[in-house]
Design a protein around this motif. Structure first.
Motif, PDB file in Angstrom:
ATOM      1  N   THR A   1      -3.954  28.195 -42.769  1.00  0.00           N
ATOM      2  CA  THR A   1      -4.166  27.357 -43.940  1.00  0.00           C
ATOM      3  C   THR A   1      -3.174  27.715 -45.037  1.00  0.00           C
ATOM      4  O   THR A   1      -3.061  28.873 -45.436  1.00  0.00           O
ATOM      5  CB  THR A   1      -5.600  27.532 -44.468  1.00  0.00           C
ATOM      6  OG1 THR A   1      -6.515  27.061 -43.478  1.00  0.00           O
ATOM      7  CG2 THR A   1      -5.802  26.769 -45.764  1.00  0.00           C
ATOM      8  N   ALA A   2      -2.426  26.707 -45.511  1.00  0.00           N
ATOM      9  CA  ALA A   2      -1.389  26.932 -46.516  1.00  0.00           C
ATOM     10  C   ALA A   2      -0.748  25.592 -46.858  1.00  0.00           C
ATOM     11  O   ALA A   2      -1.009  24.582 -46.196  1.00  0.00           O
ATOM     12  CB  ALA A   2      -0.319  27.880 -45.987  1.00  0.00           C
ATOM     13  N   VAL A   3       0.080  25.616 -47.878  1.00  0.00           N
ATOM     14  CA  VAL A   3       0.987  24.500 -48.126  1.00  0.00           C
ATOM     15  C   VAL A   3       2.264  24.775 -47.335  1.00  0.00           C
ATOM     16  O   VAL A   3       2.840  25.864 -47.451  1.00  0.00           O
ATOM     17  CB  VAL A   3       1.299  24.338 -49.621  1.00  0.00           C
ATOM     18  CG1 VAL A   3       2.312  23.200 -49.830  1.00  0.00           C
ATOM     19  CG2 VAL A   3       0.024  24.075 -50.411  1.00  0.00           C
ATOM     20  N   TYR A   4       2.676  23.807 -46.553  1.00  0.00           N
ATOM     21  CA  TYR A   4       3.859  23.961 -45.704  1.00  0.00           C
ATOM     22  C   TYR A   4       5.028  23.217 -46.335  1.00  0.00           C
ATOM     23  O   TYR A   4       4.908  22.055 -46.721  1.00  0.00           O
ATOM     24  CB  TYR A   4       3.575  23.426 -44.310  1.00  0.00           C
ATOM     25  CG  TYR A   4       2.744  24.379 -43.494  1.00  0.00           C
ATOM     26  CD1 TYR A   4       1.397  24.583 -43.795  1.00  0.00           C
ATOM     27  CD2 TYR A   4       3.300  25.103 -42.446  1.00  0.00           C
ATOM     28  CE1 TYR A   4       0.626  25.482 -43.063  1.00  0.00           C
ATOM     29  CE2 TYR A   4       2.540  26.000 -41.702  1.00  0.00           C
ATOM     30  CZ  TYR A   4       1.214  26.187 -42.022  1.00  0.00           C
ATOM     31  OH  TYR A   4       0.451  27.076 -41.296  1.00  0.00           O
ATOM     32  N   PHE A   5       6.163  23.914 -46.392  1.00  0.00           N
ATOM     33  CA  PHE A   5       7.367  23.389 -47.012  1.00  0.00           C
ATOM     34  C   PHE A   5       8.489  23.296 -45.986  1.00  0.00           C
ATOM     35  O   PHE A   5       8.697  24.208 -45.190  1.00  0.00           O
ATOM     36  CB  PHE A   5       7.836  24.292 -48.152  1.00  0.00           C
ATOM     37  CG  PHE A   5       6.887  24.394 -49.296  1.00  0.00           C
ATOM     38  CD1 PHE A   5       5.890  25.363 -49.311  1.00  0.00           C
ATOM     39  CD2 PHE A   5       6.979  23.526 -50.383  1.00  0.00           C
ATOM     40  CE1 PHE A   5       5.003  25.471 -50.379  1.00  0.00           C
ATOM     41  CE2 PHE A   5       6.109  23.621 -51.445  1.00  0.00           C
ATOM     42  CZ  PHE A   5       5.117  24.586 -51.444  1.00  0.00           C
ATOM     43  N   CYS A   6       9.228  22.214 -46.069  1.00  0.00           N
ATOM     44  CA  CYS A   6      10.453  22.046 -45.309  1.00  0.00           C
ATOM     45  C   CYS A   6      11.614  22.506 -46.190  1.00  0.00           C
ATOM     46  O   CYS A   6      11.582  22.310 -47.413  1.00  0.00           O
ATOM     47  CB  CYS A   6      10.602  20.573 -44.948  1.00  0.00           C
ATOM     48  SG  CYS A   6      12.102  20.132 -44.082  1.00  0.00           S
ATOM     49  N   ALA A   7      12.627  23.123 -45.567  1.00  0.00           N
ATOM     50  CA  ALA A   7      13.758  23.632 -46.331  1.00  0.00           C
ATOM     51  C   ALA A   7      15.046  23.473 -45.532  1.00  0.00           C
ATOM     52  O   ALA A   7      15.018  23.515 -44.297  1.00  0.00           O
ATOM     53  CB  ALA A   7      13.545  25.101 -46.678  1.00  0.00           C
ATOM     54  N   ALA A   8      16.155  23.321 -46.248  1.00  0.00           N
ATOM     55  CA  ALA A   8      17.455  23.128 -45.607  1.00  0.00           C
ATOM     56  C   ALA A   8      18.454  24.152 -46.118  1.00  0.00           C
ATOM     57  O   ALA A   8      18.485  24.460 -47.316  1.00  0.00           O
ATOM     58  CB  ALA A   8      17.979  21.715 -45.861  1.00  0.00           C
TER      59      ALA A   8
END
Length: 126
Positions: A91-98
């Motif tokens: 459980t968490a906030v999931y972030f996409c990153a480049a």
């Protein structure tokens, strides 16, 4: 510059599955390594997985290896995170990153990634 937008988060029971998507726009998608991170309130953002520009190399955090799979479709400008056998601790906030430059010694560091999405919430309940 590249803009990233995550989707696919939600609530799921323990043992269930979810697939997160991250759509990119702006600069050429295939020139970036793409990663997923997650964050629980009050804690630091932590590395989950990353795929290199061509998708040929992938790294995973030990806590998700063998349960999560990262993939990318450069012709669709999208990266995915397939999550299986989910646990409450996922459980968490999931972030996409480049990131334009990725090495074997920096792929897990947030500072490596100058471009981030807004995040999508994943909640795993028992």
């Amino acid at each position: 510059q590249v803009q990233l937008v995550e989707s696919g988060g939600g609530s799921v029971q323990v043992g269930g599955s979810l697939r997160l998507s991250c759509a990119a726009s702006g600069r050429t998608f295939s020139t970036y390594a793409l990663g997923w991170f997650r964050q629980v309130p009050g804690l630091e953002r932590e590395f989950v997985a990353v795929t290199t520009r061509d998708g040929g190399t992938k790294y995973y955090a030990g806590s998700v290896k063998d349960r999560f799979t990262i993939s990318r479709r450069n012709h669709e400008d999208t990266v995915y995170l397939q999550m299986s056998r989910l646990k409450p601790e996922d459980t968490a906030v999931y972030f996409c990153a480049a990131a334009a430059v990725l090495t074997t010694t920096n792929y897990f560091e947030t500072d490596t990634y100058p471009h981030w999405g807004q995040g999508t919430q994943v909640t795993v309940s028992s």
